[in-house]
Motif scaffolding. Structure first.
Motif, mmCIF file in Angstrom:
data_model
loop_
_atom_site.group_PDB
_atom_site.id
_atom_site.type_symbol
_atom_site.label_atom_id
_atom_site.label_comp_id
_atom_site.label_asym_id
_atom_site.label_seq_id
_atom_site.Cartn_x
_atom_site.Cartn_y
_atom_site.Cartn_z
ATOM 1 N N THR A 1 0.856 -1.190 0.000
ATOM 2 C CA THR A 1 0.000 0.000 0.000
ATOM 3 C C THR A 1 0.891 1.238 0.000
ATOM 4 N N PHE A 2 0.547 2.208 -0.854
ATOM 5 C CA PHE A 2 1.301 3.459 -0.919
ATOM 6 C C PHE A 2 0.392 4.604 -0.463
ATOM 7 N N HIS A 3 0.807 5.293 0.576
ATOM 8 C CA HIS A 3 0.040 6.391 1.161
ATOM 9 C C HIS A 3 0.557 7.707 0.586
ATOM 10 N N LEU A 4 -0.288 8.390 -0.184
ATOM 11 C CA LEU A 4 0.165 9.558 -0.948
ATOM 12 C C LEU A 4 -0.534 10.846 -0.529
ATOM 13 N N ASN A 5 0.133 11.963 -0.841
ATOM 14 C CA ASN A 5 -0.420 13.305 -0.601
ATOM 15 C C ASN A 5 -0.752 13.913 -1.962
ATOM 16 N N SER A 6 -2.041 14.003 -2.281
ATOM 17 C CA SER A 6 -2.433 14.412 -3.641
ATOM 18 C C SER A 6 -2.096 15.868 -3.950
ATOM 19 N N GLY A 7 -1.831 16.672 -2.932
ATOM 20 C CA GLY A 7 -1.492 18.070 -3.181
ATOM 21 C C GLY A 7 0.000 18.313 -3.276
ATOM 22 N N MET A 8 0.804 17.262 -3.289
ATOM 23 C CA MET A 8 2.261 17.458 -3.248
ATOM 24 C C MET A 8 3.023 16.709 -4.338
ATOM 25 N N PHE A 9 2.310 16.226 -5.361
ATOM 26 C CA PHE A 9 3.013 15.518 -6.431
ATOM 27 C C PHE A 9 4.114 16.391 -7.017
ATOM 28 N N GLY A 10 5.267 15.815 -7.279
ATOM 29 C CA GLY A 10 6.363 16.534 -7.928
ATOM 30 C C GLY A 10 7.147 17.452 -7.015
ATOM 31 N N ASP A 11 6.824 17.467 -5.741
ATOM 32 C CA ASP A 11 7.545 18.338 -4.805
ATOM 33 C C ASP A 11 8.996 17.861 -4.651
ATOM 34 N N LYS A 12 9.930 18.765 -4.923
ATOM 35 C CA LYS A 12 11.349 18.384 -4.853
ATOM 36 C C LYS A 12 12.074 19.109 -3.725
ATOM 37 N N THR A 13 11.350 19.481 -2.711
ATOM 38 C CA THR A 13 11.997 20.125 -1.574
ATOM 39 C C THR A 13 12.908 19.099 -0.918
ATOM 40 N N TYR A 14 14.134 19.463 -0.786
ATOM 41 C CA TYR A 14 15.075 18.541 -0.146
ATOM 42 C C TYR A 14 14.672 18.363 1.304
ATOM 43 N N GLU A 15 14.444 17.134 1.697
ATOM 44 C CA GLU A 15 14.014 16.894 3.068
ATOM 45 C C GLU A 15 14.794 15.725 3.638
ATOM 46 N N GLY A 16 16.061 15.969 3.906
ATOM 47 C CA GLY A 16 16.906 14.917 4.449
ATOM 48 C C GLY A 16 16.502 14.576 5.865
ATOM 49 N N ARG A 17 16.740 13.381 6.236
ATOM 50 C CA ARG A 17 16.453 12.953 7.604
ATOM 51 C C ARG A 17 17.694 12.261 8.137
ATOM 52 N N ILE A 18 17.872 12.414 9.399
ATOM 53 C CA ILE A 18 19.031 11.781 9.995
ATOM 54 C C ILE A 18 18.691 11.319 11.399
ATOM 55 N N GLY A 19 19.377 10.305 11.876
ATOM 56 C CA GLY A 19 19.083 9.799 13.208
ATOM 57 C C GLY A 19 18.763 8.333 13.120
ATOM 58 N N ASN A 20 18.813 7.683 14.238
ATOM 59 C CA ASN A 20 18.736 6.232 14.208
ATOM 60 C C ASN A 20 17.365 5.712 13.788
ATOM 61 N N LEU A 21 16.337 6.482 14.064
ATOM 62 C CA LEU A 21 15.015 6.051 13.640
ATOM 63 C C LEU A 21 14.384 7.070 12.700
ATOM 64 N N GLY A 22 15.257 7.803 11.989
ATOM 65 C CA GLY A 22 14.729 8.764 11.048
ATOM 66 C C GLY A 22 14.077 9.954 11.711
ATOM 67 N N MET A 23 14.335 10.167 12.988
ATOM 68 C CA MET A 23 13.638 11.209 13.720
ATOM 69 C C MET A 23 14.509 12.427 14.037
ATOM 70 N N ILE A 24 15.780 12.190 14.272
ATOM 71 C CA ILE A 24 16.648 13.301 14.694
ATOM 72 C C ILE A 24 17.299 13.926 13.460
ATOM 73 N N GLU A 25 17.248 15.230 13.377
ATOM 74 C CA GLU A 25 17.847 15.877 12.221
ATOM 75 C C GLU A 25 19.128 16.578 12.622
ATOM 76 N N LYS A 26 20.228 15.913 12.426
ATOM 77 C CA LYS A 26 21.534 16.468 12.776
ATOM 78 C C LYS A 26 22.542 16.056 11.703
ATOM 79 N N PRO A 27 23.562 16.881 11.481
ATOM 80 C CA PRO A 27 24.563 16.483 10.491
ATOM 81 C C PRO A 27 25.259 15.173 10.885
ATOM 82 N N ALA A 28 25.401 14.300 9.934
ATOM 83 C CA ALA A 28 25.947 12.968 10.213
ATOM 84 C C ALA A 28 27.366 13.024 10.745
ATOM 85 N N ASP A 29 28.191 13.899 10.176
ATOM 86 C CA ASP A 29 29.609 13.855 10.550
ATOM 87 C C ASP A 29 29.830 14.240 12.012
#
Ligand code: ZN
Length: 252
Positions: free
Chosen positions: A32-60
């Motif tokens: 099953t693919f859960h989609l947002n119909s108002g956001m197709f083609g959105d290319k905003t860079y949205e990197g994620r970092i952290g052990n469970l994809g929750m913490i946003e910090k530079p990896a190095d």
């Protein structure tokens, strides 16, 4: 006789889903693919970092080798045209039009974001959309009326439950496992060994496509492929979409 169902659940409609669909097809698995119909083609860079994809910090700063913590990866969405082609044969489910936080928006916005998304996706993908996943996994408490009004029959959370029961409340459907868990294979093994003696069993595995690009110990494409391979090798496990698992379970 009771049965065992396995479903993959992917969020956000990302470019990495091209490779996901290729591998799912190779192993004959449903999803099953859960989609947002108002956001197709959105290319905003949205990197994620952290052990469970929750913490946003530079990896190095944390892990120079990049083995355990996650690094920034693209979170780019597919165009509507490509999504229609790519997801042909898979279940499409709602994730709100604009990935809104349902715990924070007004009742009016909530109703519109759910209702219009279900309507748009049903029209675009030519299938009856009845599934949903809560953006950020939150908002279940006060969204059930809006979901029901939009024709939604199940809504997926982002928390895992123990065991492999079908949800008592389908509008608060827990996961069995996030693929990124270091215990994913242990949990799968428990599922494969479990005997469905008193009821059907259900394993719901969750992922975002971009997480496989993290290429860490617990989140990588090889792990995704190995999960698919092991599910496909168990002939007593029915791999399908969430909607089909719910339907077949209810028909039993
Ligand atoms: Zn999402």
């Amino acid at each position: 006789m009771y049965k065992k169902y396995f479903a993959w659940s992917f969020d956000d409609g990302l470019e990495q889903d091209r490779k996901i669909v290729e591998i799912l097809k190779e192993y004959g698995l449903g999803a099953t693919f859960h989609l947002n119909s108002g956001m197709f083609g959105d290319k905003t860079y949205e990197g994620r970092i952290g052990n469970l994809g929750m913490i946003e910090k530079p990896a190095d700063r944390f892990d120079p080798d990049g083995r355990h913590l996650l690094k920034y990866v693209p979170h780019f969405r597919l165009s509507q045209e490509e999504a229609v082609q790519l997801y042909d044969g898979f279940e499409i489910a709602s994730h709100t039009m604009h990935h809104v936080n349902l715990a924070r928006c007004s009742e009016e916005v909530k109703q519109r974001e759910i209702r219009e998304d279900v309507k748009n996706l049903s029209a675009v993908f030519q299938q009856e959309v009845t599934g949903f996943a809560y953006p950020y996994g939150i908002g279940a408490k006060n969204s059930k009326a809006a979901l029901k009004a939009a024709g939604v029959t199940y809504a997926r959370l982002a928390v895992s439950q123990k065991g492999f029961r079908f949800p008592k409340d389908p509008l608060a459907m827990p996961l069995s496992c996030w693929h990124i868990s270091p215990h994913a294979f242990e949990k799968l093994d428990q599922f494969f060994k479990a005997e469905p003696e008193r009821d059907d069993l259900f394993f719901l595995m969750f992922a975002h496509g971009y997480e496989f690009d993290f290429n860490t110990k617990d989140s990588n494409w090889d792990k995704f492929r190995r999960i698919c391979e092991t599910v496909a090798s168990h002939e007593d496990v029915i791999s399908c979409s969430i909607k089909d698992a719910m339907r077949m379970h209810q028909e039993d």
